[in-house]
Design an enzyme around this catalytic site. Structure first.
Site, PDB file in Angstrom:
ATOM      1  N   LYS A  59      73.371  14.648  48.847  1.00 61.57           N
ATOM      2  CA  LYS A  59      72.127  14.485  49.127  1.00 61.57           C
ATOM      3  C   LYS A  59      71.753  15.033  50.873  1.00 61.57           C
ATOM      4  CE  LYS A  59      71.145  11.170  45.541  1.00 61.57           C
ATOM      5  NZ  LYS A  59      70.105  10.276  44.968  1.00 61.57           N
ATOM      6  N   PHE A 108      70.451   4.973  50.472  1.00 58.10           N
ATOM      7  CA  PHE A 108      71.147   3.837  49.946  1.00 58.10           C
ATOM      8  C   PHE A 108      71.872   3.972  48.628  1.00 58.10           C
ATOM      9  CE2 PHE A 108      70.048  -0.432  51.929  1.00 58.10           C
ATOM     10  CZ  PHE A 108      69.130  -0.002  52.850  1.00 58.10           C
ATOM     11  N   ASP A 121      65.619   6.669  37.546  1.00 63.64           N
ATOM     12  CA  ASP A 121      66.186   7.869  37.402  1.00 63.64           C
ATOM     13  C   ASP A 121      65.571   8.648  36.098  1.00 63.64           C
ATOM     14  OD1 ASP A 121      67.922   8.506  39.567  1.00 63.64           O
ATOM     15  OD2 ASP A 121      69.176   6.888  38.652  1.00 63.64           O
ATOM     16  N   LYS A 131      49.190   0.317  22.793  1.00 62.99           N
ATOM     17  CA  LYS A 131      50.402  -0.850  22.566  1.00 62.99           C
ATOM     18  C   LYS A 131      51.136  -0.389  21.405  1.00 62.99           C
ATOM     19  CE  LYS A 131      51.414  -5.564  22.306  1.00 62.99           C
ATOM     20  NZ  LYS A 131      51.196  -6.879  21.909  1.00 62.99           N
ATOM     21  N   ASN A 139      63.199  -1.999  37.313  1.00 66.87           N
ATOM     22  CA  ASN A 139      64.350  -2.655  38.047  1.00 66.87           C
ATOM     23  C   ASN A 139      64.115  -4.036  38.897  1.00 66.87           C
ATOM     24  OD1 ASN A 139      64.252  -1.883  40.827  1.00 66.87           O
ATOM     25  ND2 ASN A 139      64.316   0.143  40.288  1.00 66.87           N
ATOM     26  N   LYS A 188      77.134  10.764  47.273  1.00 63.98           N
ATOM     27  CA  LYS A 188      75.782  10.829  47.406  1.00 63.98           C
ATOM     28  C   LYS A 188      75.475  11.195  48.997  1.00 63.98           C
ATOM     29  CE  LYS A 188      74.235   7.458  43.813  1.00 63.98           C
ATOM     30  NZ  LYS A 188      73.922   6.217  43.577  1.00 63.98           N
TER      31      LYS A 188
END
Ligand code: PMT
Length: 399
Positions: A342, A324, A279, A289, A209, A338
């Site tokens: 959490k 976050f 995730d 490869k 990301n 969340k």
């Protein structure tokens, strides 16, 4: 907090040098021991005599005039300082300090000291906004220096714009707050995660990301400056880690981040999870490869563990757990879910759709959602400023 603190006050050649008289006076009245260093140009605006009287100490300005009280003046002052403040800081001193130029008493002392450095820029708005000045300010920040942002208002060049030295009481309050903050997390272990995890597909490719690590690194740096023992667990990042960390653990995959976090978690007092964690991971990682052919390539992904969810279950009542939520839609709704699921003390909801916010930016746009339903909204601010706000909120929970 200023009582008996040794402050070396550097004064450079700007019209706002006259305000430094009040800064020195306020610092001394608050109990600080003030030592003034003036540049040659500063002496064109204000006299040494004024500062000698106000500070009660000899003023250092010339490298070559023997100063009776110290052996080698710049080294002695550099060692003695609990903090160095340059106010006003001209564009010239900012660039010199950023580049490590040491050609007078002030610049040599700045280079020789290990004390925290504060700069209060004051100059013409065009000079302040010039990318060269901004770049040097960013470099100073990156090295852990504190910048007291200039105020907007009437400038000596007869325009209304940014570039004014903030009022002396504001500058003294910033220094006072720094010393307060430096004590507040002393003895506390703060665990911060930053940057993104990546999941290999084959030896050359991965799923990743866009997280640069800026937000998490800014939090780690702020916590470290407030006296905490900081452990930073970081995914791949090009950033230079903040200096003075207790430990930097570099990881790549979510599984590695989980292992590192779980081993640091039990004795951590405060845990802040700014990392963007993958995730999902490829179910099979190819040993070689993957070669291109005419067929479509389908990757089968399996779920990664949710580290924060696990921490929420393990969390003891005295630990503070902050997460976050980076969202592109339904920001508040998803962040609230969340926060509860959490078991967090609060969550930083990050709107990543707005320009200059979210991944790989210097600034960010956040809302803080607390367990009692309060939502605090902030304007677009630098990640450093937001890091300070997040730690302020954590400290409020401790009171
Ligand atoms: O690094 P920068 O370029 O400065 O960018 C900053 C940032 C956008 C990455 C940062 O501000 C941010 O929002 N970080 C959280 C990104 C994220 O992955 O959010 P999330 O909503 O997917 O995850 C929620 C929380 O659970 C996060 O605290 C995350 O660390 C944690 N998590 C998520 C998934 C997972 N498997 N394990 C986790 O622990």
């Amino acid at each position: 907090m200023l009582k008996d603190k040794k402050i070396v006050l550097g004064i450079t050649g700007g019209i706002a040098a006259y305000k430094a008289v009040e800064i020195a006076s306020r610092l001394r009245q608050a109990g600080a021991e003030v030592h003034v260093i003036m540049t040659k140009e500063a002496r064109e605006f204000v006299t040494e005599l004024t500062f000698r009287e106000i500070s009660g100490n000899p003023v250092a300005s010339d490298m070559w005039t023997p100063v009776t009280q110290w052996n080698v003046a710049h080294i002695a002052l550099a060692r003695l300082a609990d903090l160095m403040l340059v106010a006003p800081a001209t564009a010239n001193i900012i660039s010199k300090a950023a580049l490590g130029i040491a050609d007078d008493m002030l610049t040599t002392t700045l280079l020789a000291t290990k004390a925290p450095l504060f700069f209060a820029p004051a100059m013409n708005n065009n000079m302040y906004e010039n990318p060269v000045t901004q770049q040097r300010i960013a470099e100073l920040r990156e090295r852990g220096c504190h910048i007291i942002e200039p105020a907007s208002g009437h400038l000596a060049c007869n325009v209304n714009a940014v570039g004014r030295l903030p009022e002396p009481e504001t500058i003294v309050a910033a220094i006072d707050q720094f010393f307060q903050g430096a004590e507040m997390l002393r003895g506390k272990k703060v665990l911060v995660t930053a940057a993104g995890t990546l999941e290999p597909i084959d030896p050359v490719r991965f799923i990743g990301n866009r997280s640069s690590g800026r937000m998490g690194y800014a939090i780690a740096e702020e916590a470290q400056q407030r006296g905490a023992e900081v452990v930073l667990i970081s995914g791949p990042s090009a950033l230079k880690p903040p200096s003075g960390l207790q430990r930097l653990v570099r990881v790549e995959t979510t599984a590695q981040m989980r292992e590192a976090v779980l081993s640091e978690f039990p004795d951590s007092d405060i845990i802040i999870k700014a990392a963007a964690v993958a995730d999902y991971r490829p179910k099979v990682v190819a040993a070689n490869k993957i070669k291109k052919n005419n067929a479509e390539l389908v990757l089968e992904l399996e779920k990664n563990p949710d580290i924060l969810l696990e921490l929420g279950k393990l969390k003891k009542s005295e630990q503070i757990l902050v997460g976050f939520a980076a969202e592109t839609q339904n920001l508040l709704e998803y962040a609230k879910t969340k926060l509860e699921k959490k078991n967090l003390d609060f969550i930083v909801a990050n709107d990543i759709t707005k320009p200059d916010a979210g991944f790989n930016t210097e600034t960010n746009l956040i809302k803080i959602l607390s367990r009692d339903g309060r939502i605090e909204e902030f304007p677009l601010l630098s990640k450093h400023k937001l890091a300070a706000i997040i730690l302020d909120r954590i400290m409020m929970l401790r009171q």
